[in-house]
Design a protein around this motif. Structure first.
Motif, PDB file in Angstrom:
ATOM      1  N   UNK A   1      -0.937   2.871   7.204  1.00 16.11           N
ATOM      2  CA  UNK A   1      -1.113   3.589   8.610  1.00 16.11           C
ATOM      3  C   UNK A   1      -2.747   4.045   8.628  1.00 16.11           C
ATOM      4  N   UNK A   2      -2.814   4.421   7.514  1.00 14.20           N
ATOM      5  CA  UNK A   2      -4.541   4.867   7.364  1.00 14.20           C
ATOM      6  C   UNK A   2      -5.559   3.731   7.468  1.00 14.20           C
ATOM      7  N   UNK A   3      -5.119   2.802   6.808  1.00 10.77           N
ATOM      8  CA  UNK A   3      -5.987   1.661   6.847  1.00 10.77           C
ATOM      9  C   UNK A   3      -6.059   0.998   8.445  1.00 10.77           C
TER      10      UNK A   3
ATOM     11  N   UNK B   1       0.708  -1.119  -0.093  1.00  8.71           N
ATOM     12  CA  UNK B   1       0.101   0.053  -0.090  1.00  8.71           C
ATOM     13  C   UNK B   1       0.640   1.402  -0.037  1.00  8.71           C
ATOM     14  N   UNK B   2       1.926   1.181   0.800  1.00  9.33           N
ATOM     15  CA  UNK B   2       2.748   2.315   1.148  1.00  9.33           C
ATOM     16  C   UNK B   2       2.630   2.546   2.542  1.00  9.33           C
TER      17      UNK B   2
ATOM     18  N   UNK C   1      11.621  -7.272   6.947  1.00 10.78           N
ATOM     19  CA  UNK C   1      12.081  -5.931   6.389  1.00 10.78           C
ATOM     20  C   UNK C   1      11.184  -5.397   5.484  1.00 10.78           C
ATOM     21  N   UNK C   2      10.859  -4.372   5.524  1.00  9.28           N
ATOM     22  CA  UNK C   2      10.086  -3.670   4.388  1.00  9.28           C
ATOM     23  C   UNK C   2      10.745  -3.217   3.335  1.00  9.28           C
ATOM     24  N   UNK C   3      10.444  -4.075   1.997  1.00  8.46           N
ATOM     25  CA  UNK C   3      10.971  -3.915   0.884  1.00  8.46           C
ATOM     26  C   UNK C   3      10.800  -2.732   0.129  1.00  8.46           C
ATOM     27  N   UNK C   4       9.911  -1.823   0.291  1.00 10.21           N
ATOM     28  CA  UNK C   4       9.598  -0.649  -0.277  1.00 10.21           C
ATOM     29  C   UNK C   4      10.736   0.419   0.350  1.00 10.21           C
TER      30      UNK C   4
END
Length: 198
Positions: A84-86, A78-79, A181-184
């Motif tokens: 965070x909003x979700x 999502x990014x 780990x966050x790939x983005x």
């Protein structure tokens, strides 16, 4: 702003937007005006010991609370902002009794909140319900990161909680990314671009 006696106001905050690893944790809390909790503040302004003392008091005295974990895979899909909003929408939706208003820390409101909302910049230091949510989110996330250390040793998750400290960046370069780990996020993505596998 005056609130009616019957209004159920939830404070909402998150922990873990900045780290390279681990989830974002979002909490929503409805405080009970008849059971005040002394010492609530932005979780970042409290010591770890103080947060740990307040955590059970919030759980015990709040009218309602909900903690939501948004995993790295969803953050990457999502990014970080949308994830965070979700999480905020889910945390408010998970409250029983349902909130009639949500006070969100920050300057943006999730689009699909289940009730009217207000964004309050610096709200975690201004609104006790947001302070309480901030503490639940931070303590919950820190505990998850300490547990993650045992599953993924060598990265130092228990110490830096996934934030991009020099020690974490050095471990990441040495070991490559793990599943948490966050790939983005740029430092992780750069390693993967160099052909490192986890």
């Amino acid at each position: 702003m005056m609130r009616s006696a019957s209004s159920i106001v939830a404070g909402v905050d998150e922990a873990g937007r900045g780290p390279l690893a681990g989830p974002v944790v979002v909490a929503a809390v409805v405080l009970d005006p008849l059971k005040p909790i002394d010492g609530l503040n932005d979780s970042k302004k409290l010591s770890e010991a103080r947060r740990e003392k307040l955590y059970p008091l919030i759980i015990e005295r709040a009218l309602a609370h909900c903690v939501v974990i948004v995993e790295p895979e969803e953050i990457d899909r999502l990014n970080i902002f949308q994830a965070t909003m979700a999480g905020m929408s889910r945390a408010v939706a998970g409250l029983t009794p349902a909130a009639s208003e949500a006070l969100i820390d920050g300057n943006k409101l999730p689009k699909d909140l289940p009730c009217p909302g207000r964004a309050i910049v610096g709200g975690d230091a201004l609104e006790p319900a947001i302070s309480a949510a901030s503490i639940l989110a931070k303590v919950s996330r820190d505990r998850l990161m300490v547990a993650m250390e045992a599953q993924h040793p060598g990265y130092g998750f228990a110490i830096h909680k996934g934030y991009p400290t020099p020690a974490h960046l050095a471990a990441l370069a040495r070991l490559g990314p793990c599943i948490q780990h966050r790939r983005s996020f740029a430092p992780v993505r750069q390693l993967l671009d160099q052909g490192r596998l986890f």
